[in-house]
Scaffold this motif. Structure first.
Motif, short mmCIF file in Angstrom:
data_model
loop_
_atom_site.label_atom_id
_atom_site.label_comp_id
_atom_site.label_asym_id
_atom_site.label_seq_id
_atom_site.Cartn_x
_atom_site.Cartn_y
_atom_site.Cartn_z
N ASP A 4 0.84 -1.19 0.00
CA ASP A 4 0.00 0.00 0.00
C ASP A 4 0.88 1.25 0.00
O ASP A 4 1.99 1.24 0.55
N LEU A 72 -2.99 12.19 -5.25
CA LEU A 72 -3.15 10.91 -4.54
C LEU A 72 -2.73 11.06 -3.09
O LEU A 72 -1.68 11.63 -2.78
N ARG A 75 -3.25 4.76 -1.83
CA ARG A 75 -3.85 3.71 -2.68
C ARG A 75 -3.38 2.35 -2.21
O ARG A 75 -2.25 2.18 -1.72
N GLY A 79 -4.55 -2.02 -6.04
CA GLY A 79 -5.40 -1.14 -6.86
C GLY A 79 -6.88 -1.21 -6.51
O GLY A 79 -7.72 -0.75 -7.29
N SER A 82 -8.60 3.77 -3.40
CA SER A 82 -7.75 4.96 -3.42
C SER A 82 -8.47 6.11 -2.72
O SER A 82 -9.70 6.15 -2.64
N ASN A 166 -11.07 1.75 -6.77
CA ASN A 166 -10.07 1.42 -7.78
C ASN A 166 -8.94 2.44 -7.65
O ASN A 166 -8.98 3.30 -6.76
N ASP A 167 -7.95 2.35 -8.51
CA ASP A 167 -6.87 3.35 -8.54
C ASP A 167 -7.30 4.38 -9.58
O ASP A 167 -6.79 4.41 -10.69
N CYS A 170 -5.30 6.21 -12.29
CA CYS A 170 -4.45 5.43 -13.19
C CYS A 170 -5.21 4.44 -14.07
O CYS A 170 -4.63 3.88 -15.00
N CYS A 195 1.72 6.75 -12.91
CA CYS A 195 0.84 5.59 -13.09
C CYS A 195 1.59 4.37 -13.62
O CYS A 195 1.30 3.24 -13.23
N ALA A 198 3.19 2.27 -10.88
CA ALA A 198 2.26 1.47 -10.09
C ALA A 198 1.83 0.23 -10.86
O ALA A 198 1.76 -0.88 -10.30
N ARG A 202 2.48 -3.69 -9.74
CA ARG A 202 1.40 -4.69 -9.60
C ARG A 202 1.67 -5.90 -10.48
O ARG A 202 1.44 -7.04 -10.09
#
Ligand SMILES: [Fe+2]
Length: 208
Positions: A4, A72, A75, A79, A82, A166-167, A170, A195, A198, A202
């Motif tokens: 996170d 931001l 988040r 994802g 957020s 969600n994110d 992004c 973005c 990230a 992931r």
């Protein structure tokens, strides 16, 4: 799984997110989760001290256009959640856009008009207009209320707080032409984080 990110790493934000995540895990539906989050979200909007001035600043070069800054704050590594501020200068307005996730959105500073649209056979139909003052907030559960535009009506910049599952900055979502209803791919980004980084974290599953 990626870790996170607490971009604004304070006890208020950590406490808020911990409460929200516990509520979501225990709730049987998005509607139930949102209902249970309401008091916590109202408290956050009513607290004048937790959001530093840096996250209430417009951004000249932004994905939303019009100097609109999307900052931001937190988040989830996967994802799935957020928290961000959306800063809209006086008289500026967002494109008509969707979010593709449920959550809560509320006003922290200034005033806004919000136009809510629904898809129709001929394109987009304006279904509701709301006037928002500080402390006002609403639940958004797609497809209900997912397509909207906000415009600052105060002489000061408006700041709204978004908690979405969600994110949002992004993900690829949509901006709309209100006359034709045509949707185009839209990614707003955030002013303060990247973005692509990230997405890479992931995909690789790397924690940091
Ligand atoms: Fe929005």
């Amino acid at each position: 799984m990626a870790a996170d990110e607490y971009v604004l790493d304070t006890s208020v934000v950590r406490g808020f997110i911990a409460g929200v995540r516990g509520t979501i895990d225990a709730a049987g539906s998005p509607a139930e989760a949102c209902e249970r989050i309401r008091p916590r979200f109202a408290d956050l909007l009513a607290d004048p001290d937790w959001l530093p001035a840096a996250y209430q600043e417009p951004a000249p070069e932004s994905g939303m256009g019009g100097g609109i800054g999307q900052w931001l704050l937190y988040r989830a590594g996967d994802g799935s959640l957020s928290l961000f501020s959306l800063v809209v200068p006086p008289a500026a307005e967002t494109p008509v856009h969707d979010h593709l996730a449920w959550g809560l959105v509320g006003l922290y500073r200034g005033t806004q008009d919000e136009d809510i649209y629904a898809r129709s056979e001929t394109g987009l139909e304006l279904v509701e207009r709301r006037v928002l003052a500080p402390g006002d907030f609403y639940v958004l559960i797609p497809p209900r209320d997912d397509i909207h535009r906000v415009r600052t009506t105060s002489s000061e910049t408006s700041v709204s707080i978004h908690l979405l599952t969600n994110d949002t900055g992004c993900v690829w979502r949509h901006a709309y032409d209100t006359l034709t209803g045509e949707a185009r791919p839209f990614r707003s980004g955030y002013v303060n984080v990247d973005c692509d980084e990230a997405t890479a974290r992931r995909t690789s599953g790397a924690a940091r």
